[in-house]
Design an enzyme around this catalytic site. Sequence first.
Site, PDB file in Angstrom:
ATOM      1  N   TYR A   1       2.933  -9.164  -2.651  1.00 41.67           N
ATOM      2  CA  TYR A   1       3.847  -8.891  -3.761  1.00 41.67           C
ATOM      3  C   TYR A   1       5.219  -8.498  -3.246  1.00 41.67           C
ATOM      4  CZ  TYR A   1       3.486  -3.775  -3.168  1.00 41.67           C
ATOM      5  OH  TYR A   1       3.557  -2.486  -2.683  1.00 41.67           O
TER       6      TYR A   1
ATOM      7  N   LYS B   1       3.169  -7.353   3.042  1.00 46.20           N
ATOM      8  CA  LYS B   1       3.203  -6.565   1.803  1.00 46.20           C
ATOM      9  C   LYS B   1       2.055  -7.001   0.886  1.00 46.20           C
ATOM     10  CE  LYS B   1       6.641  -4.701  -1.438  1.00 46.20           C
ATOM     11  NZ  LYS B   1       6.224  -3.318  -1.295  1.00 46.20           N
TER      12      LYS B   1
ATOM     13  N   GLU C   1       5.312   5.914   7.637  1.00 45.97           N
ATOM     14  CA  GLU C   1       6.253   5.661   6.532  1.00 45.97           C
ATOM     15  C   GLU C   1       5.728   6.380   5.299  1.00 45.97           C
ATOM     16  OE1 GLU C   1       6.285   1.502   5.261  1.00 45.97           O
ATOM     17  OE2 GLU C   1       4.204   1.278   5.909  1.00 45.97           O
TER      18      GLU C   1
ATOM     19  N   LEU D   1       5.936  -1.303   6.833  1.00 44.74           N
ATOM     20  CA  LEU D   1       6.608  -2.399   6.152  1.00 44.74           C
ATOM     21  C   LEU D   1       8.091  -2.349   6.522  1.00 44.74           C
ATOM     22  CD1 LEU D   1       6.122  -4.648   3.965  1.00 44.74           C
ATOM     23  CD2 LEU D   1       7.205  -3.065   2.384  1.00 44.74           C
TER      24      LEU D   1
END
Length: 288
Positions: A33, A150, A183, A208
């Site tokens: 996505y 992702k 992250e 990411l």
Amino acid sequence: MTRTVYVNGQYLPWGQAAVHAEDRGFQFGDAVYEVCEVRDGHLIDETRHMDRLERSLGELKIPLPMARTAWARVMRETIRRNRVRDGSVYLQVSRGARPRDFLISDAVDMVPTVVCVARSANRAKLEAAAIVGIGVRSVPDMRWGRCDIKTVMLLPATMAKEQAKEIGAKEAWLFDEKGFVTEGASSNAWIVDSAGKLVTRPASTEILRGVTRTTLIDLLKRDGIELVERAFTVAEAKAAREAFTTSATALVTPVVRIDDSAIGNGAPGMLTLKLRSHFHEVAEAAAL
Ligand code: PDD
């Protein structure tokens, strides 16, 4: 107003926007996505989001369901039909539907499932909340080894955010087995360290590569602000002068608390607020 969702070539009322029960996105999390910001009737950083979508699909060998020009049309039409001026547009592509089977190598005839959703946001309200800053909770990173793709496999992110919510924090900062922050659950993590240097973890398969992160690096270059790409621990982040997260929906959001520790004097940092306010000077803004 009834919301409209794009599913496989059709614009459908929200209540009828369905995909197949044996969609691999549903059964295996076999889907990727993107989320793009919509701001002032413009699509922000569309090129970079589409580049990353194509990369995610390529890494998983999911065929490209449509050309860039078709994506551009679908996103704009979904945004238009939902009358979004400020908010976000969400794209999802799964490998498609077929009788449940772990293997995919002989599924040559699969047609990817494509979904597009556009959503309005109250920008003034978000802005007011963002500049106050957020608390984050440090949570062990339990995800897989390809966080650079992702995918929709977001259960670890959901669980981490629920843990954050328990202590009144808005985001979770994930840390690896050595105590280094990877992250945020749905954002990249940054600090201004005790020596005054801006620091973020280098892009690798462990995080990411955020589009907002990449565009912010453009802003840093434009303004001659030095960036050190290195990992930092949760302990170091707690002792930092400033901290913030970046994502397409949160933009640059100040972090004022990590677990029980106030960051700096407990108010958003000067550099953080400056980067937030200048971000859209460098981001790509395409007409709808
Ligand atoms: N999340 N890291 C993770 C794990 C993310 O899920 C996201 C984005 C980011 C920031 O990427 P970008 O700057 O390209 O938005 C980093 C989106 C917003 C979401 O899941 O809603």
